[in-house]
Design a protein around this motif. Structure first.
Motif: not given
Length: 51
Positions: A12-25
Motif C-alpha cells: 500500500f505504501l508503494s502505491q500511495v506514496v506518490i499521492f502524499l505530501d513530501v513530508n508525509d511520504s
C-alpha cells in the motif's frame, strides 16, 4: 505510527506514496525502513516494496 508493517503495508505504501505530501511520504518511508530494521527476516517479496 503503527510499527506492524507487513507485506500488505509495504505494498500500500508503494502505491500511495506518490499521492502524499513530501513530508508525509518521508515519515511513512522512514517508519517502513525502521520496521524492517527491527525484523530483518522479512521475505524478499516484501523487500521489493521498500527498495
Amino acid at each position: 505510527m503503527n510499527e506492524s508493517w507487513d507485506q500488505t503495508s509495504y505494498h500500500f505504501l508503494s502505491q500511495v506514496v506518490i499521492f502524499l505530501d513530501v513530508n508525509d511520504s518521508k515519515q511513512f518511508v522512514e517508519a517502513a525502513y525502521a520496521a524492517y530494521r527491527k525484523h530483518p527476516a522479512t521475505d524478499t517479496f516484501t523487500l521489493q516494496f521498500i527498495d
